[in-house]
Design an enzyme around this catalytic site. Sequence first.
Site, PDB file in Angstrom:
ATOM      1  N   HIS A  84       0.985   7.805   4.212  1.00 38.36           N
ATOM      2  CA  HIS A  84       1.387   7.142   5.214  1.00 38.36           C
ATOM      3  C   HIS A  84       2.929   7.236   5.386  1.00 38.36           C
ATOM      4  O   HIS A  84       3.588   6.565   6.272  1.00 38.36           O
ATOM      5  CB  HIS A  84       0.914   5.763   4.970  1.00 38.36           C
ATOM      6  N   ILE A 117       0.178   9.164   8.985  1.00 41.71           N
ATOM      7  CA  ILE A 117      -0.878   8.268   9.798  1.00 41.71           C
ATOM      8  C   ILE A 117      -0.462   6.592   9.607  1.00 41.71           C
ATOM      9  O   ILE A 117       0.025   6.238   8.492  1.00 41.71           O
ATOM     10  CB  ILE A 117      -2.315   8.436   9.702  1.00 41.71           C
ATOM     11  N   ASP A 157       1.058  -1.194   0.029  1.00 41.31           N
ATOM     12  CA  ASP A 157      -0.112   0.010   0.066  1.00 41.31           C
ATOM     13  C   ASP A 157       0.821   1.200   0.176  1.00 41.31           C
ATOM     14  O   ASP A 157       1.437   1.602   0.982  1.00 41.31           O
ATOM     15  CB  ASP A 157      -0.895   0.038   1.281  1.00 41.31           C
ATOM     16  N   GLY A 207      -5.037   2.213   8.201  1.00 41.45           N
ATOM     17  CA  GLY A 207      -6.388   1.203   8.800  1.00 41.45           C
ATOM     18  C   GLY A 207      -6.089  -0.186   8.916  1.00 41.45           C
ATOM     19  O   GLY A 207      -6.203  -0.822   9.817  1.00 41.45           O
TER      20      GLY A 207
END
Length: 306
Positions: A197, A212, A192, A215
């Site tokens: 990120h 961040i 990903d 998820g």
Amino acid sequence: MPIDVEKVTSAPPVRAAAVWDDREVRLYHLALGAGVPETDPGELRYAFEGHEQGLQVLPTFGVVAGGTGGVGFQVFEMPGVDIDLAAVLHGGQEIAVHRPLPAAARATTVTRVPAVYDKGKAAVIVQEATLVGEDGEPLLTQRNQIYVHGEGGFGGDRGPSERFPAPDREPDLVLEVPTLRQQALLYRLAGDWNPLHADPATARRAGYDRPILHGLCSFGMAVKAVTDRLLGGDATRITGCRTRFAGVFFPGETLRLRIWAASEEGDGNGGHDTYQLTATAAERGDAPVLTDARVTARTTRRGSTR
């Protein structure tokens, strides 16, 4: 509008190869924090290909199987979708496990978009993808929701509101799971590559002071914790899992899990257990991270757990 609803929902499914071996599986588990302590046999079952019980695979690995973003993320290649990744948040995830994932496989992902919902200020792209084994039989099916800020208001259906509020009682188990400051950088190696990120400038453009955590990384950590503490460390028992991503989580924070257990009746194929959970950021006043989360697993005789 960057999302052409009719075009994307009527597009033929996208098929893509998903090839992996035990190296990708071990790397994925390490990115979730597996291997601590490094001599624990239960942890080595996630991280050592020579484990006497064999290398097990968490079902959440299926979402990134193949190292290219994996099952369900081909939507960005579909006609009718032209969106800024900085406006994207992963809203929810659901996985139905048809059979345990092997540690190595040559599989195919088949992805489609059955719906795009209008939430007013945001559009929600619903993806459904199936990971199919070499024998032509499905390994798992997943549905996820991608929130695209600023793309709502086109007069579409708002979509269903499926919620699973936490039970009105104290949790059966509370766990605190630490994370590394570099955890998002590690998890990106699963495929990903969203710069949200990793790149501070992209994070600031999205409204965050630093990158961040994915998820799906926090969700994978939660599923692993349930497996280790409540399923005797046996990931093959899991038949499904789901969550709603309720808020951001920053690498280096502590993920606090509250878990409730409830046994359910069988359906002719044996019984199953349901574990409901929430996850919060412990250092930020228990700010919500995961809500409406569940893990279902085949029932087995109770024994000791790690």
